[in-house]
Write a protein that holds these residues in place. Structure first.
Motif, PDB file in Angstrom:
ATOM      1  N   ARG A  36      30.105 -17.181 -12.690  1.00  0.00           N
ATOM      2  CA  ARG A  36      30.339 -15.918 -11.998  1.00  0.00           C
ATOM      3  C   ARG A  36      31.812 -15.592 -11.826  1.00  0.00           C
ATOM      4  O   ARG A  36      32.167 -14.451 -11.574  1.00  0.00           O
ATOM      5  N   ARG A  37      32.673 -16.586 -11.947  1.00  0.00           N
ATOM      6  CA  ARG A  37      34.115 -16.333 -11.836  1.00  0.00           C
ATOM      7  C   ARG A  37      34.703 -15.791 -13.127  1.00  0.00           C
ATOM      8  O   ARG A  37      35.822 -15.303 -13.131  1.00  0.00           O
ATOM      9  N   LYS A  38      33.981 -15.884 -14.213  1.00  0.00           N
ATOM     10  CA  LYS A  38      34.497 -15.415 -15.501  1.00  0.00           C
ATOM     11  C   LYS A  38      34.554 -13.891 -15.531  1.00  0.00           C
ATOM     12  O   LYS A  38      33.923 -13.206 -14.737  1.00  0.00           O
ATOM     13  N   ARG A  71      31.995 -10.567 -13.860  1.00  0.00           N
ATOM     14  CA  ARG A  71      32.627  -9.777 -12.797  1.00  0.00           C
ATOM     15  C   ARG A  71      32.680  -8.303 -13.168  1.00  0.00           C
ATOM     16  O   ARG A  71      32.487  -7.435 -12.322  1.00  0.00           O
ATOM     17  N   PRO A  95      28.190  -6.602 -13.497  1.00  0.00           N
ATOM     18  CA  PRO A  95      27.531  -7.437 -12.473  1.00  0.00           C
ATOM     19  C   PRO A  95      26.141  -7.876 -12.913  1.00  0.00           C
ATOM     20  O   PRO A  95      25.122  -7.338 -12.492  1.00  0.00           O
TER      21      PRO A  95
END
Length: 138
Positions: A109-111, A115, A118
């Motif tokens: 999810r940090r990639k 982001r 969504p």
């Protein structure tokens, strides 16, 4: 998370079975039954604490001098110990797998792409499940 929950419920059930088996002295049975009951009824906010308390209670019960030889000498004692050992191992493995999945999910999810797009929808970021799950001494 469902696998972890199932392993935790199974461990509490085996602890209750051991406490109700009349294989232990009354004080030990009460201690173990209370910890297992609290682990089963704990809400989401207190579950980690209740499960850690059950782990400590199991270590206190199984760590008593001559506990294993005494219990295995009794009827169905060896089966109860085998069930307990298997349930404790499954909790350790399930928690490890769950926390590894949380790490992978948080990393993904940090990639950039997740982001920007969504892809996770409105799903909350999963939290780690940290408990004291050290097994009782063999």
């Amino acid at each position: 998370r469902a696998g972890l929950d199932a392993a935790l419920v199974r461990r509490a059930a085996v602890a209750l079975e051991l406490a109700a088996s009349r294989q232990l002295d009354p004080a030990t049975s009460l201690l173990l039954a209370a910890a297992a009951h609290e682990a089963r009824i704990a809400d989401a906010d207190n579950r980690e604490f209740a499960e850690s308390d059950l782990s400590r209670a199991l270590r206190a019960v199984v760590g008593q001098p001559d506990f294993r030889p005494t219990l295995t000498a009794r009827e169905d004692g060896a089966d109860l110990l085998d069930d307990l050992d298997a349930a404790v191992r499954k909790v350790t493995y399930a928690r490890s797998f769950y926390n590894n999945a949380v790490t992978a999910t948080r990393s993904a999810r940090r990639k950039l792409l997740p982001r920007v797009l969504p892809l996770h929808g409105r799903a909350p970021l999963p939290d780690f499940f940290e408990i004291d799950d050290a097994p009782p001494e063999s």
